[in-house]
Each structure stands twice: as structure tokens, then as C-alpha cells.
Scaffold this active site. Structure first.
Site, short mmCIF file in Angstrom:
data_model
loop_
_atom_site.label_atom_id
_atom_site.label_comp_id
_atom_site.label_asym_id
_atom_site.label_seq_id
_atom_site.Cartn_x
_atom_site.Cartn_y
_atom_site.Cartn_z
N ASN A 9 1.01 -0.69 -0.53
CA ASN A 9 0.12 0.03 -0.29
C ASN A 9 1.39 1.71 -0.19
O ASN A 9 1.61 1.19 1.11
CB ASN A 9 -0.91 0.23 1.18
CG ASN A 9 -1.44 0.90 1.04
OD1 ASN A 9 -2.01 2.25 0.37
ND2 ASN A 9 -2.49 1.25 2.36
N LYS A 11 0.27 4.08 0.05
CA LYS A 11 -0.51 5.06 0.84
C LYS A 11 -0.49 6.89 -0.76
O LYS A 11 -0.45 6.19 -1.67
CB LYS A 11 0.13 5.55 1.97
CG LYS A 11 -0.14 4.46 3.14
CD LYS A 11 0.29 4.57 4.01
CE LYS A 11 0.07 3.01 5.09
NZ LYS A 11 0.23 2.90 6.47
N HIS A 95 -9.81 1.59 4.96
CA HIS A 95 -7.89 1.70 5.76
C HIS A 95 -8.73 2.10 7.19
O HIS A 95 -9.06 3.02 7.22
CB HIS A 95 -6.97 2.20 5.24
CG HIS A 95 -5.83 1.35 4.88
ND1 HIS A 95 -5.24 2.80 6.19
CD2 HIS A 95 -4.78 1.15 4.71
CE1 HIS A 95 -3.79 2.41 6.39
NE2 HIS A 95 -3.65 1.43 6.23
N GLU A 97 -6.63 4.12 8.22
CA GLU A 97 -6.19 5.82 8.26
C GLU A 97 -7.62 6.66 7.46
O GLU A 97 -7.94 7.58 8.00
CB GLU A 97 -4.89 5.88 6.97
CG GLU A 97 -3.74 6.12 7.43
CD GLU A 97 -2.84 4.91 7.08
OE1 GLU A 97 -2.65 5.05 5.48
OE2 GLU A 97 -2.02 4.33 7.29
N GLU A 167 -5.18 -5.26 10.42
CA GLU A 167 -4.25 -4.40 10.33
C GLU A 167 -4.37 -3.46 12.56
O GLU A 167 -5.00 -2.68 12.40
CB GLU A 167 -4.33 -2.88 9.31
CG GLU A 167 -3.98 -3.71 8.02
CD GLU A 167 -3.55 -2.40 7.24
OE1 GLU A 167 -2.63 -3.25 6.70
OE2 GLU A 167 -3.79 -1.35 7.37
N GLY A 173 2.63 1.87 10.93
CA GLY A 173 3.52 2.79 10.49
C GLY A 173 4.47 3.06 12.13
O GLY A 173 5.05 4.68 12.24
N SER A 213 3.74 -2.58 10.34
CA SER A 213 4.71 -2.90 10.44
C SER A 213 5.91 -4.35 9.85
O SER A 213 6.74 -4.73 10.37
CB SER A 213 5.66 -2.29 11.26
OG SER A 213 5.49 -0.98 12.00
P1 13P Z 1 3.41 0.03 7.97
O1 13P Z 1 3.35 -1.15 6.91
O2 13P Z 1 4.09 1.70 7.33
O3 13P Z 1 3.08 -0.21 9.40
O4 13P Z 1 1.71 0.44 7.19
C1 13P Z 1 0.52 -0.59 7.42
C2 13P Z 1 -0.22 -0.38 6.37
O5 13P Z 1 -1.08 0.71 6.58
C3 13P Z 1 -1.04 -0.55 5.41
O6 13P Z 1 -1.69 -1.09 4.79
#
Ligand code: 13P
Length: 252
Positions: A9, A11, A95, A97, A167, A173, A213
Site C-alpha cells: 500500500n 498510501k 483502511h 487511516e 491491521e 507506521g 510494520s
Molecule cells: P506500515 O507497514 O507502514 O506499518 O503500514 C501498514 C499499513 O497501513 C498498510 O496498509
């Protein structure tokens, strides 16, 4: 058995040039796999460029969200038809976010999931608890609510195109990965829930990805868990070497 799915992803990263370069480099790490699939979810503006770059390979291209309508007055949205027109065949939905920063609700997410499926896209439904929810013992309730609501009205035959990504919000992150035991516990719970909501064989065939992560250093132990069928990778997917190592995980 289930083919694993290794998903990146991206982002809100990459301009057109970065995206094409990254996709090309990722391709070098993707021989023809019998047991796994690779998916890239770039920003909307470069879906077409990435799809063109990887055309002829088995890489799946995905959007990072999708609307349920084919077209209309939905400023700022992307329709499933547009995703397909750009060369995509999947959509990430719900997601954390989107849930946290853009206040997307389970009801909205459910509309998106049904819309994606109605237009034959693969739907990657993301679920996960916050740290406060985990620490107050709410994790399983939160997952159950997000999944029951997110998949409301989805028909059993459509479930072949549904992937769930677990997740945990506290692991995204942050560099804090869920331990393999924590991830396995959540995945096993999700599979059991799917078998209650649909049928056992739907649950056995459905892929459940872990996200939060994921890195070259922890992917092998995560992928060795019986209910972890892939990864949804953020930060480490922006580096072709790291993502290449993740794609080429070895169960240990
Ligand atoms: P990270 O791998 O940066 O922690 O992000 C995970 C994520 O949100 C994938 O959709």
C-alpha cells in the site's frame, strides 16, 4: 490451499516517475510464483501508469479506496469502473487511516465493499483495533463489529473476491509489529467468525492478511502462522529491496 497475497500500500506517496520506477524494480523480485500473488496499491493518479508498467506480469494493481456508484456527483471519489478502466482489479477499503482521519464509518465501508464486488473488483477490507481498545479488552468485539458490518449483505459466492486485512492501528507506521502470537490469535478469530457468518469452506478459502510494520526481518515468522495468508505493507513497500524480500518470504 490458499495462495498468499503480498500487498504493497503506497498510501500518498509517489509521483508518476517514482511510481513507474518502483513498480519496475518490484517486478524484478517477482518470478512466476505458484503459491503467492503480489499486489500494488498506488495512489489514484498513477494507477494507470503502474498498470501499464506491470502489464504482462501477474502483479495485481489496486486502488486505495473505491466508491459504490459507477458515476455521478461524488466529488473526490473514484468509481469501480474507473479503477478497472485504469487497469486496476482490486480496491483497499476501510483502511484505518480512512476510518480515523476521514471519519469513514462501517456503513460507508460496507457500501464500498458491496460496490467493489458488484463491479467484480477484489475487495480488501481492513479491520483492526486501537491500542486503547486492545488494552481495555475490546479487541475481539471491535473486529467482530467491523467485519459483521463491513460484510453485511455480501453474498457467499462473492466472498471468493474478499480479502480481510487485519491491521492493528497501534502497529501501523509505528515500528511495533504485533507478535506472531497476537496476529495469529486475531486471524484465527476472524476465520472462525467468517465461518459463522458464511460457511466453513468460505472461511477456509478466504485470505487474511496481516498489516502493521511488516518488514524483511519479521515477515518469515508472521507468514509461518497457519492463519496468516499474506501481508499488507506500508512503509517497507516503498523500497523495492525491502518489499522484494517480503514478497520472497520463507516460512520458518
Ligand atoms: P506500515 O507497514 O507502514 O506499518 O503500514 C501498514 C499499513 O497501513 C498498510 O496498509
Amino acid at each position: 490451499m490458499r495462495k498468499s497475497l503480498m500487498a504493497g500500500n503506497w498510501k500518498m506517496h509517489t509521483t508518476r516517475e517514482d511510481a513507474c520506477r518502483l513498480a519496475e524494480e518490484v517486478m524484478k523480485h517477482c518470478p512466476t510464483f505458484a503459491d503467492r500473488e503480489v499486489l500494488l496499491a498506488p495512489p489514484y493518479t498513477v494507477i494507470a501508469a503502474v498498470a501499464e508498467t506491470v502489464s504482462g506480469s501477474d502483479i495485481i494493481v489496486s486502488s486505495q479506496n473505491v466508491c459504490w456508484e459507477e458515476q455521478g456527483a461524488f466529488t473526490g471519489e473514484i468509481s469501480p469502473v474507473m479503477v478497472k478502466d485504469a487497469g486496476g482489479s482490486a480496491a483497499i477499503i476501510g483502511h484505518s487511516e480512512r476510518r480515523q482521519l476521514f471519519f469513514e464509518t462501517d456503513t460507508l465501508i460496507n457500501q464500498r465493499v458491496k460496490g467493489a464486488l458488484d463491479f467484480d473488483l477484489m475487495a480488501l477490507l481492513c479491520v483492526g483495533e486501537t491500542l486503547t481498545e486492545r488494552e481495555s479488552g475490546q479487541m475481539l468485539n471491535v473486529l467482530e463489529t467491523q467485519i459483521r458490518n463491513g460484510l453485511a449483505g455480501v453474498r457467499a459466492e462473492q466472498m471468493a473476491r474478499v480479502v480481510i486485512a487485519y491491521e492493528p492501528v497501534w502497529a501501523i507506521g509505528t515500528g511495533k509489529t504485533a507478535s506472531k502470537e497476537q496476529a495469529q490469535e486475531a486471524h484465527a478469530f476472524i476465520r472462525e467468525l467468517i465461518s459463522k457468518l458464511f460457511e466453513k469452506n468460505v472461511a477456509e478459502q478466504m485470505r487474511i492478511l496481516y498489516g502493521g510494520s511488516v518488514k524483511p526481518t519479521n515477515v518469515d515468522e508472521l507468514m509461518a502462522q497457519p492463519d496468516i495468508d499474506g501481508a499488507l505493507v506500508g512503509g517497507a513497500a516503498l523500497d523495492a529491496e525491502s518489499f522484494g524480500r517480503i514478497i520472497n518470504y520463507q516460512k520458518n
